[in-house]
Design a protein around this motif. Structure first.
Motif, PDB file in Angstrom:
ATOM      1  N   GLN A 153      22.340  36.883 -65.992  1.00  5.60           N
ATOM      2  CA  GLN A 153      22.990  37.000 -67.104  1.00  5.60           C
ATOM      3  C   GLN A 153      24.352  38.080 -66.877  1.00  5.60           C
ATOM      4  O   GLN A 153      25.398  37.136 -67.565  1.00  5.60           O
ATOM      5  N   HIS A 154      24.878  38.486 -65.640  1.00  5.58           N
ATOM      6  CA  HIS A 154      25.943  38.777 -65.585  1.00  5.58           C
ATOM      7  C   HIS A 154      26.121  37.484 -65.207  1.00  5.58           C
ATOM      8  O   HIS A 154      27.954  38.085 -65.160  1.00  5.58           O
ATOM      9  N   GLN A 197      33.050  33.290 -68.817  1.00  2.00           N
ATOM     10  CA  GLN A 197      34.522  33.514 -68.660  1.00  2.00           C
ATOM     11  C   GLN A 197      35.592  32.918 -68.059  1.00  2.00           C
ATOM     12  O   GLN A 197      37.073  32.608 -68.268  1.00  2.00           O
ATOM     13  N   ASP A 219      27.148  35.067 -67.811  1.00  2.00           N
ATOM     14  CA  ASP A 219      28.778  36.059 -68.636  1.00  2.00           C
ATOM     15  C   ASP A 219      30.283  35.693 -68.160  1.00  2.00           C
ATOM     16  O   ASP A 219      30.917  35.156 -68.123  1.00  2.00           O
TER      17      ASP A 219
END
Length: 324
Positions: A105-106, A113, A109
């Motif tokens: 999930q990191h 970005q 993200d």
């Protein structure tokens, strides 16, 4: 650092004109375009890619998330993705998730970005809903998440049956299985294939299956435990080549020989399988083709080109070497 203003001043034009040349948007006369290009060349100007990504909403970059970069299978897969992406004008950002949902999930993200245009991933934890919520093209490789997500996998169950039947054909009577993690789809498919071949044998029970977690050290320990419990075993099918190599080492530690005492076969067809002593018999996946197809398919989605197929289940083949 040279800026776009420096280029505009050097060429004697406005910043807006330089921007139109860089982004190929809007009218610019041929003479003006040549002056701008000459200024860019003379000043060795490098456009700010982040700014261009924000402007164009496209970064010409894709993400690749894999669960274990120490497993030789995944670097070979990543090489194919990178080769293909580079040919098509894209850059790849490689992320190693360790198969952990928090890291996956990191990285999702972080990649969002960075305005990546799409993502190729091998995941056992992300859901269909999480992936669709990204609103960018995603291709799943090696592991099927959902029929709704473009996917490239191989004939895992067929390959496992082929491996186990091959050991039987070599005269092996007690064939064990070193499986992968229970939460991984392809590990379960390979275990099911093995069980379909030996499940009705009188000798068979679940104690002939041990979990090597797709890792070499875990496979060494699991194999030693397995052979101490069942010294009659004369054949082992490991669900990936890394574990098969671990099994060869474990057999040697116990003072036995491969293949004379115990024949061993793996699954993957990694390059390292040709470097072991003895060389490893394996069920070979078309690793490069998988990465190539995944990258090409993802970029077709990104560029909104027609897609012939969105789900591939590629065939596997048995490669016989010395370990069997």
């Amino acid at each position: 650092m040279v800026s776009i203003k420096d280029v505009a001043s050097h060429a004697g034009v406005s910043v807006a004109t330089v921007s139109r040349v860089l982004n190929a948007k809007g009218y610019v006369s041929e003479d003006t375009r040549k002056k701008v290009e000459q200024a860019i060349d003379e000043l060795n100007y490098k456009p700010n890619e982040v700014a261009r990504s924000l402007f164009k909403k496209q970064s010409k970059t894709i993400g690749l998330i894999v669960p274990d970069i120490t497993n030789p299978y995944f670097p070979e897969l990543a090489r194919a993705v990178e080769d293909t992406a580079a040919k098509l004008g894209y850059t790849v950002i490689l992320c190693n998730s360790d198969g952990k949902i928090q890291k996956e999930q990191h990285y999702m993200d972080v990649l969002m970005q960075k305005y990546v245009d799409g993502i190729i991933l091998s995941s056992d934890t992300l859901s269909d809903e999480q992936i669709k919520a990204l609103h960018i093209p995603v291709v799943s490789i090696d592991r099927e998440i959902s029929k709704d997500i473009p996917t490239i996998v191989v004939e895992n169950k067929k390959g496992a049956k082929l491996a186990t039947q091959f050991l039987q054909q070599k005269g092996r009577k007690r064939i064990a299985h070193i499986r992968g993690p229970v939460h991984i789809v392809n590990a379960n498919e390979r275990c099911e294939g093995y069980q379909e071949v030996v499940g009705n044998e009188q000798w068979f029970n679940e104690s002939y299956i041990v979990n090597g977690h797709f890792e070499m050290d875990a496979a060494i320990e699991a194999t030693i435990e397995l052979l101490q419990r069942h010294p009659e075993i004369d054949g082992i099918f490991a669900a990936n080549d890394t574990m098969a190599i671990g099994a060869i080492k474990a057999v040697h530690k116990l003072g036995k020989r491969t293949p004379e005492d115990i024949a061993i076969i793996g699954f993957d067809g990694i390059s390292l399988s040709k470097a072991t002593i003895p060389e490893l018999t394996t069920i070979e996946q078309p690793i490069y083709t998988m990465g190539e197809k995944a990258a090409a398919m993802l970029i077709e989605f990104i560029e909104e080109k027609p897609i012939a197929e969105t789900f591939y289940r590629l065939d596997v083949q048995l490669v016989e070497r010395e370990s069997s």
